[in-house]
Design a protein around this motif. Structure first.
Motif, PDB file in Angstrom:
ATOM      1  N   LEU A 223       0.837  -1.212   0.000  1.00  0.00           N
ATOM      2  CA  LEU A 223       0.000   0.000   0.000  1.00  0.00           C
ATOM      3  C   LEU A 223       0.865   1.253   0.000  1.00  0.00           C
ATOM      4  CD1 LEU A 223      -2.661   1.506   0.233  1.00  0.00           C
ATOM      5  CD2 LEU A 223      -2.624   1.090   2.704  1.00  0.00           C
ATOM      6  N   VAL A 224       1.892   1.275   0.850  1.00  0.00           N
ATOM      7  CA  VAL A 224       2.794   2.428   0.919  1.00  0.00           C
ATOM      8  C   VAL A 224       3.481   2.661  -0.431  1.00  0.00           C
ATOM      9  CG1 VAL A 224       4.906   3.324   1.995  1.00  0.00           C
ATOM     10  CG2 VAL A 224       3.156   2.211   3.397  1.00  0.00           C
ATOM     11  N   HIS A 225       3.898   1.554  -1.077  1.00  0.00           N
ATOM     12  CA  HIS A 225       4.549   1.656  -2.386  1.00  0.00           C
ATOM     13  C   HIS A 225       3.605   2.271  -3.416  1.00  0.00           C
ATOM     14  CE1 HIS A 225       5.530   0.037  -6.419  1.00  0.00           C
ATOM     15  NE2 HIS A 225       6.777   0.353  -6.070  1.00  0.00           N
ATOM     16  N   ASP A 226       2.339   1.805  -3.434  1.00  0.00           N
ATOM     17  CA  ASP A 226       1.367   2.342  -4.382  1.00  0.00           C
ATOM     18  C   ASP A 226       1.119   3.826  -4.148  1.00  0.00           C
ATOM     19  OD1 ASP A 226       1.169  -0.171  -5.453  1.00  0.00           O
ATOM     20  OD2 ASP A 226      -0.690  -0.693  -4.408  1.00  0.00           O
ATOM     21  N   VAL A 227       1.041   4.226  -2.873  1.00  0.00           N
ATOM     22  CA  VAL A 227       0.810   5.633  -2.533  1.00  0.00           C
ATOM     23  C   VAL A 227       1.983   6.492  -2.993  1.00  0.00           C
ATOM     24  CG1 VAL A 227       0.563   7.278  -0.625  1.00  0.00           C
ATOM     25  CG2 VAL A 227      -0.707   5.115  -0.587  1.00  0.00           C
ATOM     26  N   GLN A 228       3.186   6.018  -2.729  1.00  0.00           N
ATOM     27  CA  GLN A 228       4.370   6.791  -3.110  1.00  0.00           C
ATOM     28  C   GLN A 228       4.496   6.919  -4.628  1.00  0.00           C
ATOM     29  OE1 GLN A 228       7.497   4.639  -1.132  1.00  0.00           O
ATOM     30  NE2 GLN A 228       7.280   5.801   0.783  1.00  0.00           N
ATOM     31  N   MET A 229       4.230   5.825  -5.355  1.00  0.00           N
ATOM     32  CA  MET A 229       4.301   5.869  -6.812  1.00  0.00           C
ATOM     33  C   MET A 229       3.249   6.815  -7.388  1.00  0.00           C
ATOM     34  SD  MET A 229       6.820   4.037  -7.854  1.00  0.00           S
ATOM     35  CE  MET A 229       6.414   3.894  -9.590  1.00  0.00           C
ATOM     36  N   THR A 230       2.044   6.786  -6.840  1.00  0.00           N
ATOM     37  CA  THR A 230       0.976   7.675  -7.301  1.00  0.00           C
ATOM     38  C   THR A 230       1.313   9.133  -7.018  1.00  0.00           C
ATOM     39  OG1 THR A 230      -0.632   5.916  -6.854  1.00  0.00           O
ATOM     40  CG2 THR A 230      -1.502   8.129  -7.164  1.00  0.00           C
ATOM     41  N   LYS A 231       1.869   9.368  -5.831  1.00  0.00           N
ATOM     42  CA  LYS A 231       2.235  10.738  -5.451  1.00  0.00           C
ATOM     43  C   LYS A 231       3.335  11.284  -6.352  1.00  0.00           C
ATOM     44  CE  LYS A 231       3.602  13.495  -1.446  1.00  0.00           C
ATOM     45  NZ  LYS A 231       3.986  13.457  -0.007  1.00  0.00           N
ATOM     46  N   SER A 232       4.318  10.443  -6.686  1.00  0.00           N
ATOM     47  CA  SER A 232       5.422  10.889  -7.542  1.00  0.00           C
ATOM     48  C   SER A 232       4.948  11.223  -8.951  1.00  0.00           C
ATOM     49  CB  SER A 232       6.513   9.816  -7.598  1.00  0.00           C
ATOM     50  OG  SER A 232       6.020   8.645  -8.236  1.00  0.00           O
ATOM     51  N   ARG A 233       3.867  10.565  -9.394  1.00  0.00           N
ATOM     52  CA  ARG A 233       3.317  10.830 -10.725  1.00  0.00           C
ATOM     53  C   ARG A 233       2.241  11.908 -10.704  1.00  0.00           C
ATOM     54  NH1 ARG A 233       2.526   4.379 -11.975  1.00  0.00           N
ATOM     55  NH2 ARG A 233       4.753   3.872 -12.216  1.00  0.00           N
ATOM     56  N   GLU A 234       1.972  12.437  -9.473  1.00  0.00           N
ATOM     57  CA  GLU A 234       0.961  13.480  -9.281  1.00  0.00           C
ATOM     58  C   GLU A 234      -0.424  13.027  -9.737  1.00  0.00           C
ATOM     59  OE1 GLU A 234       2.331  17.019 -11.166  1.00  0.00           O
ATOM     60  OE2 GLU A 234       4.003  17.312  -9.771  1.00  0.00           O
ATOM     61  N   ASN A 235      -0.717  11.770  -9.444  1.00  0.00           N
ATOM     62  CA  ASN A 235      -2.030  11.208  -9.744  1.00  0.00           C
ATOM     63  C   ASN A 235      -2.854  11.075  -8.475  1.00  0.00           C
ATOM     64  OD1 ASN A 235      -1.366  10.938 -12.455  1.00  0.00           O
ATOM     65  ND2 ASN A 235      -0.569   8.857 -12.176  1.00  0.00           N
ATOM     66  N   THR A 236      -4.123  10.709  -8.641  1.00  0.00           N
ATOM     67  CA  THR A 236      -5.013  10.496  -7.498  1.00  0.00           C
ATOM     68  C   THR A 236      -5.168   8.995  -7.253  1.00  0.00           C
ATOM     69  OG1 THR A 236      -6.232  12.523  -7.982  1.00  0.00           O
ATOM     70  CG2 THR A 236      -7.313  10.922  -6.543  1.00  0.00           C
ATOM     71  N   LEU A 237      -5.048   8.589  -6.000  1.00  0.00           N
ATOM     72  CA  LEU A 237      -5.163   7.171  -5.645  1.00  0.00           C
ATOM     73  C   LEU A 237      -6.405   6.941  -4.794  1.00  0.00           C
ATOM     74  CD1 LEU A 237      -3.946   4.279  -5.504  1.00  0.00           C
ATOM     75  CD2 LEU A 237      -2.784   5.003  -3.416  1.00  0.00           C
ATOM     76  N   ILE A 238      -7.226   5.991  -5.198  1.00  0.00           N
ATOM     77  CA  ILE A 238      -8.395   5.583  -4.406  1.00  0.00           C
ATOM     78  C   ILE A 238      -8.180   4.136  -3.980  1.00  0.00           C
ATOM     79  CG2 ILE A 238     -10.882   5.207  -4.397  1.00  0.00           C
ATOM     80  CD1 ILE A 238     -11.127   7.357  -6.509  1.00  0.00           C
ATOM     81  N   TYR A 239      -8.188   3.885  -2.696  1.00  0.00           N
ATOM     82  CA  TYR A 239      -7.946   2.540  -2.164  1.00  0.00           C
ATOM     83  C   TYR A 239      -9.214   2.035  -1.488  1.00  0.00           C
ATOM     84  CZ  TYR A 239      -4.080  -0.723  -1.603  1.00  0.00           C
ATOM     85  OH  TYR A 239      -3.218  -1.773  -1.766  1.00  0.00           O
ATOM     86  N   LEU A 240      -9.731   0.914  -1.947  1.00  0.00           N
ATOM     87  CA  LEU A 240     -10.949   0.333  -1.399  1.00  0.00           C
ATOM     88  C   LEU A 240     -10.597  -0.877  -0.544  1.00  0.00           C
ATOM     89  CD1 LEU A 240     -14.080   0.275  -1.342  1.00  0.00           C
ATOM     90  CD2 LEU A 240     -13.991  -1.192  -3.373  1.00  0.00           C
ATOM     91  N   LEU A 241     -10.996  -0.869   0.724  1.00  0.00           N
ATOM     92  CA  LEU A 241     -10.715  -1.965   1.658  1.00  0.00           C
ATOM     93  C   LEU A 241     -12.016  -2.722   1.941  1.00  0.00           C
ATOM     94  CD1 LEU A 241      -8.381  -0.077   4.165  1.00  0.00           C
ATOM     95  CD2 LEU A 241      -7.721  -1.492   2.225  1.00  0.00           C
ATOM     96  N   LEU A 242     -12.002  -4.008   1.717  1.00  0.00           N
ATOM     97  CA  LEU A 242     -13.189  -4.839   1.906  1.00  0.00           C
ATOM     98  C   LEU A 242     -12.896  -5.968   2.885  1.00  0.00           C
ATOM     99  CD1 LEU A 242     -14.315  -5.214  -1.824  1.00  0.00           C
ATOM    100  CD2 LEU A 242     -15.240  -3.631  -0.139  1.00  0.00           C
ATOM    101  N   ASP A 243     -13.834  -6.238   3.770  1.00  0.00           N
ATOM    102  CA  ASP A 243     -13.722  -7.371   4.686  1.00  0.00           C
ATOM    103  C   ASP A 243     -14.345  -8.582   4.008  1.00  0.00           C
ATOM    104  OD1 ASP A 243     -13.558  -9.157   6.721  1.00  0.00           O
ATOM    105  OD2 ASP A 243     -14.423  -7.862   8.259  1.00  0.00           O
ATOM    106  N   VAL A 244     -13.575  -9.230   3.130  1.00  0.00           N
ATOM    107  CA  VAL A 244     -14.094 -10.339   2.327  1.00  0.00           C
ATOM    108  C   VAL A 244     -14.481 -11.526   3.206  1.00  0.00           C
ATOM    109  CG1 VAL A 244     -13.561 -11.938   0.454  1.00  0.00           C
ATOM    110  CG2 VAL A 244     -12.700  -9.594   0.371  1.00  0.00           C
ATOM    111  N   LYS A 245     -13.696 -11.774   4.235  1.00  0.00           N
ATOM    112  CA  LYS A 245     -13.946 -12.930   5.101  1.00  0.00           C
ATOM    113  C   LYS A 245     -15.292 -12.813   5.811  1.00  0.00           C
ATOM    114  CE  LYS A 245     -11.861 -15.654   8.819  1.00  0.00           C
ATOM    115  NZ  LYS A 245     -10.745 -15.766   9.775  1.00  0.00           N
ATOM    116  N   GLU A 246     -15.681 -11.578   6.182  1.00  0.00           N
ATOM    117  CA  GLU A 246     -16.947 -11.376   6.881  1.00  0.00           C
ATOM    118  C   GLU A 246     -18.124 -11.549   5.928  1.00  0.00           C
ATOM    119  OE1 GLU A 246     -19.362 -10.746  10.137  1.00  0.00           O
ATOM    120  OE2 GLU A 246     -17.172 -10.982  10.082  1.00  0.00           O
TER     121      GLU A 246
END
Length: 271
Positions: A223-246
């Motif tokens: 997650l940190v890697h994706d955020v840093q890569m998106t920030k360096s490219r000046e893009n917007t990142l949307i991260y969706l977290l799902l409780d699949v097990k529940e």
């Protein structure tokens, strides 16, 4: 200071209790039983079956639990003609895996009705090593599960802090398996893990759970890697977290088998 004080008291109490247990004699053991046994035995609540009918009698409750545990697995059949072109083979069981599964088993595991503990198995393995190796390799590779190993004792326990105990999901089942069967399970688990790791199409690369040398830390680093890569490219990142097990709180066995057949998995692996 307060935590250190309480920890010291707990340690002294524990040491005193162990010394007391080591020095008890003859009938004093019954006095110990009085100290530790529960004073209150709660009756099992009324249970809803799969049709949401309330069962009150003890025999009816037992039938409801048994039907919930065994109804799905008994109806599943595998058409082995669809598995003729299997591409992922079941690996041979090597002696090292059998030795590891036996020697690294916890000695304090609860026993089944045959009273054969891991301590007995470990000592027997040293004496008749070849027989154990031949037995486990032949049984697992030929997909035969001994009839004696199929017998188990199941204990139904209430999940803590639940409001409505009439629902089957509010209970969990502990299985007391034959220790020889537990060894076979450990060997098969290692086989499954290795088979999944060496075949890319079985598990997604980003799968973290239940894989060795991967944990929640790796997921966070991704997650940190994706955020840093998106920030360096000046893009917007949307991260969706799902409780699949529940959401998917059970495995659809028929659908799982269809997927395994589609992937051309070995018959032994599916079984």
């Amino acid at each position: 200071m307060r935590n250190s004080y309480h920890d010291a008291i707990k340690l002294i109490k524990n040491q005193f209790w162990i010394n007391f247990l080591n020095n008890i004699k003859e009938k004093e053991v019954f006095q110990i039983y009085k100290f530790i046994k529960s004073r209150l035995i709660k009756k099992l609540s009324s249970i809803q079956n799969l049709q949401k009918e309330l069962k009150i009698e003890f025999n009816e409750k037992c039938k409801t639990f048994l039907k919930a545990m065994y109804s799905l697995s008994s109806k599943i059949q595998i058409n082995e003609e669809l598995l003729l072109n299997e591409s992922i083979q079941w690996l041979r069981v090597i002696e090292g895996k059998i030795k590891h599964a036996i020697n690294f088993s916890a000695l304090r595991k609860a026993l089944e009705s045959d009273d054969i503990s891991f301590a007995i198995i470990q000592r027997a393995y040293k004496t008749i090593l070849k027989i154990f190796n031949l037995m486990y390799s032949d049984l697992i590779e030929n997909d035969y599960h001994s009839k004696i190993w199929r017998e188990d004792t199941r204990i139904i326990l209430k999940k803590s802090d639940k409001s409505n105990y009439s629902i089957l999901k509010k209970y969990r089942i502990i299985m007391l398996l034959n220790c020889l069967d537990k060894v076979a399970e450990k060997i098969i688990a290692v086989q499954l893990f290795y088979t999944a790791e060496i075949n890319d199409k079985l598990l997604n690369f980003d799968q973290m759970r239940d894989r060795k040398q991967r944990s929640a830390i790796d997921a966070v680093l991704n997650l940190v890697h994706d955020v840093q890569m998106t920030k360096s490219r000046e893009n917007t990142l949307i991260y969706l977290l799902l409780d699949v097990k529940e959401v998917f709180d059970h495995v659809a066995l028929k659908q799982l088998i269809k997927i395994l057949i589609k992937l051309k998995i070995s018959v032994n692996l599916i079984n």
